[in-house]
Design an enzyme around this catalytic site. Structure first.
Site, PDB file in Angstrom:
ATOM      1  CD1 TRP A   1     114.283 147.116  43.091  1.00  0.00           C
ATOM      2  CD2 TRP A   1     115.989 145.861  43.822  1.00  0.00           C
ATOM      3  NE1 TRP A   1     113.852 146.379  44.168  1.00  0.00           N
ATOM      4  CE2 TRP A   1     114.854 145.607  44.633  1.00  0.00           C
ATOM      5  CE3 TRP A   1     117.176 145.194  44.093  1.00  0.00           C
ATOM      6  CZ2 TRP A   1     114.896 144.704  45.695  1.00  0.00           C
ATOM      7  CZ3 TRP A   1     117.210 144.294  45.145  1.00  0.00           C
ATOM      8  CH2 TRP A   1     116.067 144.060  45.933  1.00  0.00           C
TER       9      TRP A   1
ATOM     10  CG  HIS B   1     112.956 149.603  46.490  1.00  0.00           C
ATOM     11  ND1 HIS B   1     113.449 148.397  46.905  1.00  0.00           N
ATOM     12  CD2 HIS B   1     113.966 150.494  46.708  1.00  0.00           C
ATOM     13  CE1 HIS B   1     114.693 148.554  47.336  1.00  0.00           C
ATOM     14  NE2 HIS B   1     115.026 149.804  47.231  1.00  0.00           N
TER      15      HIS B   1
ATOM     16  NE  ARG C   1     112.175 148.823  40.592  1.00  0.00           N
ATOM     17  CZ  ARG C   1     111.449 147.808  41.056  1.00  0.00           C
ATOM     18  NH1 ARG C   1     111.097 146.826  40.252  1.00  0.00           N
ATOM     19  NH2 ARG C   1     111.095 147.770  42.319  1.00  0.00           N
TER      20      ARG C   1
ATOM     21  CD  GLN D   1     107.564 149.643  44.925  1.00  0.00           C
ATOM     22  OE1 GLN D   1     108.215 150.167  45.818  1.00  0.00           O
ATOM     23  NE2 GLN D   1     107.970 148.574  44.285  1.00  0.00           N
TER      24      GLN D   1
ATOM     25  CB  VAL E   1     112.465 140.843  54.310  1.00  0.00           C
ATOM     26  CG1 VAL E   1     111.797 142.181  54.503  1.00  0.00           C
ATOM     27  CG2 VAL E   1     112.414 140.378  52.874  1.00  0.00           C
TER      28      VAL E   1
ATOM     29  CB  ALA F   1     109.090 145.760  55.460  1.00  0.00           C
TER      30      ALA F   1
END
Lengths: 782, 352
Positions: free
Chosen positions: B152, B180, B206, B220, B263, B316
């Site tokens: 990122w 994000h 970004r 997003q 995740v 997610a």
């Protein structure tokens, strides 16, 4: 990471082909960015031995006598052109990229073709010297294409959690878990019982938890064999010499960087320590660097003194690099602290193959196997002799076992994978599985990413393939504290829809403004700035939306010359109050040009139109909206008001200051900007009265400067609860009224909720109203 | 029949307007009209003659009245015709020009996406665009000095300021523009208890140069479902529903392993776009990492809230809105969205 297909295939002989491989890798979580076909060695290029090299006086060129099956002569300007090496020779008639090789006379020498650099041959980027081979690599005159096959290279995206896959062998081990047979490279090494002529001291074991140093001597430094050079070129690296090439090859194979130091520059041995303030080092890229006290360095030492030889894990020093005459080396293979390496690499702006791997972590048990592999290759390719003993500091930390319940894997995935199958997949990855309920699974040491039970669950799912997980929808009632959480979002969305319905076009503008926009738009300085803006004119965070809307209008006018525009934006703005950032949502609107009317008429525009739209907007939200005169530096001093919604000051409405408009090269523009959320009006139903209306008209003469709002408020207050509605119908100035006065005429509607009003009652109220008007020094007209 | 009688009928037929007609009516049938006079004169006649003459006059009266009425209708019709003719308008002329107004295509696309998930029971919530390093990275298992941070590219803020946390408390730390929508996972979980389903639409940033397919500022949609017994199959089901709602029954989904620190297992997902006959690599997803739940409960504990995320699982997902809008509307360049160009924006007015 560049993966040459044929290289990978040496470990996995059953690999089908690049396309199937790409698919398999994607299923394992490695995406191929690009597949590239490389190495098309042109017809006419042959292997040749350089027999003699004679300088051509006064030119810097050399006349080479070559054995290319027949003895030929060519002229070369390459510095490394010398007797005793093998070269790639393009015979006359060879078609190179954009060039047809001919037979030419240079400086009076007949040149029969051309000795090639890697770039000219089309195998690499390097064009600064000849591609060189050991002189006996191939029979002279052999077409090079026969020995140098074409290659397919997959450019893989390797995520930061998988440093093991930054080695081709690591990838092979992952693919092996899918069922491909594995053929590990054979390591052959003959160590000798010789004393090691240097010592090893690690002053900072935290930064270098495991450090190994091997001794190789009797080296014959020279060009690497063709297979090795081909492998390095395919992987995107430049061959240097057999010693350096071996270290790079083993790094690419095992994701374990290593470095060879010329023994002549070591002093008494190697000291691993932090840099001293002001210490300097010239790195391999030729840059003289001042080191930071946090930088970890590999130093040589002599008595009490020590001197840096390289930036640990990032880049070696220029002085101690391996040269053609290097007789012996100390070969460093270590495991460094990833954070220390990352900081040093960033500080010096150096991102090397080595730092890339160390930052992500290397196999903590991988140092000695990598030493053995490299030393074995040095023996085979550089004639090295190797000390059996390898100096070692620190001890590698083996991975700890992880409790694993196959039943949990199914619970997390929503699958019904059999227990035995799950365990078999983990074993195939190299995990040791012990105990039961829960099992104790020890991952292979190269897999630094496997720490938790969930990590093992992912391994099972990955090897089974995510496509084997079924589709399902969860059914449940949310916990009570989640009820109604979307109200703010829904309200803002409806607000946008109301504005669009009223005729406003929504635009989005950037959250950034030029810091100079603050004075330009007569706003206080923007309190929040970016450390790393994309450009200086995008360095501040906006505190208002209207500058963005004005910029949009300006760009539209320049490009498309619209006659009119009615715009709005809803977006975040950023301020600071008492050291705390305040992010708010604003709503801004802009009107310019011909307003509402017939196309050939003047129409209605400007302040009254924008105000009317804002009023209709407020009405749609069930809110009372008022504007009172209030100066704003960026608004026309005579057309500038504060907007009150349900009595709360929420923003401004007015005309852009003409000076500002002029500076921005804009026509007259009207603007508003409100801070959201607006107050919420609780809905209350009123049963409309069925009793008759009483209508009265009233004209009030007031001084010109008296705001309309003040008159309306006075009338409403005096009329009291029987007044159902009040609407202005005339605004007049001029004879017979004296100058400086104006007349405002109103329709007043009276009604009682529960009975019919009598004339007397209405007259009574009207007298109150008239009295209130007079009490303020105003007059009733007519 | 006398001469005036013939004349009368003739004049009535020729009367040019209602005025003239009224004059004729007065002249013959008025109080002093010729016929009235004759009627009055009847009384003086002998009986037999009076009867005969009376019949004649009555017949004449009827004739005159009939003629008058007929002529009157003719004239009225004519007058109406003339009046209507005089009010004729060019109905093809344009009307008063109002403003049509419209929503930005990203608003439209986001609305479509949110509605798809609302139908599955998700609620839409929003979070701040200005975030702290803690919520954007650390709490999402992306520690400082970890190479994952490189995934990122971040806009950092100058200076040191406090920031409002998930339940109104003040937070210290380095500030950034959120890279994000995922920090809202942390914020939402700190302030709420499972089970729940939410989507988080929003603007993200970004630090990268823009070109036709890259913007430094874009949007997003994040999804988060947490509860007991939430599985990766539920994640696949959610994305499957998204695909079906966007592209109909021919659409499919594809999941592949990928790494996102927050995740585990992690996935990237693609949707089969039947119209374009290709897979759209849409975004990232996975099962909420145990460290994320631990970070949330640790934060709750610091606030004096009881732990709420022990023993639950969750999934997610997150994906970009621009790409879908570009495909939906055939927009060739991502930079159009922030161009503010009305010639671009006004085209979406037809999207209801």
């Amino acid at each position: 990471m560049r993966v040459p297909f044929s290289w990978l295939k040496t470990y996995l002989p059953e690999l089908e082909g690049p396309e199937v491989l790409e698919e398999r890798l994607a299923g394992l979580g490695f995406e191929t960015d690009r597949m590239e076909q490389v190495f098309r060695i042109p017809e006419g290029v042959v292997f040749a031995r350089v027999l003699e090299a004679h300088p051509i006086p006064g030119t810097g060129l050399k006349r080479l006598v070559l054995d290319a099956g027949q003895v030929v002569e060519v002229v070369s300007g390459a510095e490394n052109a010398r007797a005793g090496i093998g070269v790639a020779l393009a015979l006359p008639g060879t078609e190179l990229e954009g060039l047809r090789v001919g037979e030419r006379t240079i400086q009076g020498v007949r040149s029969f073709g051309m000795a090639l650099s890697p770039k000219e041959l089309g195998v690499g980027e390097y064009g600064g010297g000849l591609l060189e081979f050991p002189e006996g690599e191939l029979p002279p005159g052999t077409p090079l294409a026969e020995a140098w096959a074409e290659e397919v290279v997959l450019d893989l995206e390797v995520t930061p959690n998988r440093p093991d896959a930054l080695g081709i062998l690591g990838l092979a081990l992952d693919l092996h878990a899918l069922g491909y047979a594995l053929q590990l490279p054979e390591v052959r090494l003959e160590g000798e019982e010789v004393p090691i002529p240097f010592g090893l001291r690690v002053a900072d074991p935290g930064a270098a938890p495991h450090f190994t140093l091997a001794y190789a001597f009797g080296l014959r430094v020279g060009p690497s064999p063709l297979w090795l050079q081909r492998a390095l070129f395919a992987a995107g690296m430049r061959p240097i010499n057999n010693v350096v090439d071996v270290t790079n090859f083993v790094m690419l194979e095992r994701a374990q960087p290593m470095h060879a130091f010329d023994l002549r520059f070591l002093g008494e041995g190697i000291l691993v320590r932090r840099a001293q303030p002001g210490e300097r080092l010239r790195t391999l890229d030729g840059v003289e660097r001042t080191l930071h006290p946090e930088d970890l360095v590999i130093a040589g030492y002599q008595g009490e003194k020590s001197f840096p030889l390289g930036l640990a894990g990032v880049m070696g020093g220029a002085e101690s690099e391996v040269r053609p005459d290097t007789p012996a080396i100390a070969l460093e293979v270590a495991c460094f602290d990833p954070v220390a390496i990352r900081k040093t690499a960033r500080r010096h702006g150096l991102r090397t193959e080595a730092s890339h791997r160390f930052e992500r972590g290397v196999d903590p048990l991988g140092q000695l196997p990598a030493q053995h592999r490299a030393l074995g290759l040095l023996q085979a390719l550089a004639g090295a002799r190797v000390a059996k003993e390898i100096l070692e500091a620190g001890s590698p930390e083996p991975p700890a076992p992880i409790p694993f319940r196959p039943e949990y894997a199914n619970r997390l995935l929503g699958t019904a994978y059999p227990e035995e199958e799950q365990l078999a997949l983990l074993r195939r990855l190299g995990c040791r599985v012990e105990g039961e309920g829960p099992y104790r699974v020890t991952p292979p040491s190269r897999r630094l990413d496997l720490r938790l039970e969930e990590d093992l669950v992912e391994e099972v799912a990955r090897l089974k393939g995510y496509e084997t997980i079924p589709l399902a929808l969860p059914a449940f009632f949310p916990a009570p504290d989640n009820r109604g959480v979307e109200a703010p979002y829904q309200r803002e969305r409806r607000l946008r829809e109301v504005l669009a319905g009223l005729g406003f076009q929504e635009v989005y503008t950037y959250s950034f403004l030029d810091p100079e926009d603050a004075p330009r738009f007569r706003l206080p300085p923007f309190p929040l700035r970016l450390k790393n803006p994309l450009s200086p004119d995008r360095a501040a965070l906006r505190t208002h939306l209207f500058p963005g809307l004005l910029k949009v209008l300006r760009e539209n006018l320049a490009l498309d010359r619209p006659e009119r525009a009615l715009l709005f934006e809803v977006g975040r703005v950023f301020g600071v109050a008492e050291g705390r950032v305040e992010e708010k949502t604003h709503l801004a609107g802009l009107l310019f040009g011909q307003g509402v009317g017939l196309p050939w008429g003047e129409g209605l525009s400007g302040y009254p139109l924008l105000k009317g739209l804002l009023e209709a907007f407020a009405e749609r939200l069930g809110l009372e909206l008022r504007v009172e005169a209030h100066p704003y530096p960026f608004l026309h001093p005579g057309v500038s008001g504060r907007v009150l919604v349900a009595g709360e000051a929420k923003g401004f409405l007015g005309q852009l200051h003409p000076e500002l408009a002029k500076a921005l090269e804009l026509p007259p523009v009207w603007l508003f900007e409100l801070s959201l959320p607006l107050p919420e009006a609780p809905f209350r139903f009123h049963d409309p009265s069925r009793y008759p209306l009483a209508l009265r008209d009233l004209a009030v003469v007031v001084p010109e400067a008296t705001p309309y709002g003040e008159v309306e408020r006075a009338l409403r207050e005096a009329a009291g609860p029987l007044l159902e509605g009040l609407s202005p119908f005339d605004l007049y100035q001029g004879p017979p009224l004296p100058p400086g006065e104006k007349s405002l005429a109103f329709h007043l509607r009276f009604r009682h909720p529960e009975r019919t009003l009598t004339d007397e009652e209405v007259e009574g109220v009207m007298q109150e109203v008239v009295a209130a008007v007079r009490a303020r020094g105003w007059r009733i007209r007519g | 029949m006398q001469d005036w009688e013939r004349e009368a009928l003739d004049a009535i037929k020729k009367a040019q307007d209602l005025e003239a007609l009224r004059a004729l009516k007065a002249r013959y049938l008025g109080k002093k009209g010729l016929l009235t006079q004759e009627m009055k004169a009847l009384a003086a006649l002998p009986l037999e003659e009076r009867r005969q003459r009376g019949q004649q006059l009555n017949a004449l009266k009827e004739a005159l009245e009939g003629a008058l009425e007929a002529r009157e209708k003719e004239l009225e019709a004519e007058a109406l015709r003339k009046a209507l003719e005089s009010e004729r308008q060019d109905v093809s002329l344009p009307g008063v020009r109002l403003f049509a107004g419209g929503l930005h295509p990203i608003t439209l696309m986001e609305r479509e996406l949110v509605e798809i998930f609302r139908a599955l029971g998700y609620q839409a919530v929003e979070g701040p665009e200005l975030e702290s390093e803690f919520f954007n990275f650390d709490a999402l298992n992306i520690p400082e000095h970890h190479p994952a941070r490189d995934m990122w590219d971040t806009f950092w803020l100058e200076g040191a300021f406090r920031l409002q946390g998930p339940v109104g408390e003040e937070v210290e730390g380095k500030l950034l523009l959120r890279t994000h929508t995922s920090p809202m996972q942390i914020r939402y979980m700190v302030a709420h208890t499972p089970p729940f389903r939410i989507v988080v639409p929003g603007r993200v940033f970004r630090f990268e140069q823009t070109d036709a397919t890259h913007e430094a500022v874009f949007h997003q949609l994040e999804g988060l479902v947490v509860g007991e017994g939430i599985t990766m199959a539920h994640l696949k089901g959610a994305i499957y529903e998204l695909a079906q709602a966007l592209y109909g029954p021919e659409s499919r989904v594809r999941f592949q392993p990928v790494y996102f620190p927050f995740v585990e297992p992690g996935a990237q997902f693609a949707i089969w776009w039947p119209e374009g006959r290709k897979w759209l690599e849409l975004g990232g997803a996975g099962m909420v990492h145990p460290k994320v739940f631990q970070a949330v409960d640790a934060y709750r504990k610091a606030l004096g809230l009881p732990p709420a995320y022990e023993g639950v699982t969750g999934f997610a997902f997150g994906f970009g809105v621009e790409r879908l809008a570009m495909l939906r509307y055939g927009i060739p360049d991502i930079r159009y969205f922030f161009s503010g160009r009305l010639k671009f924006l006004e085209q979406f007015r037809g999207v209801l």
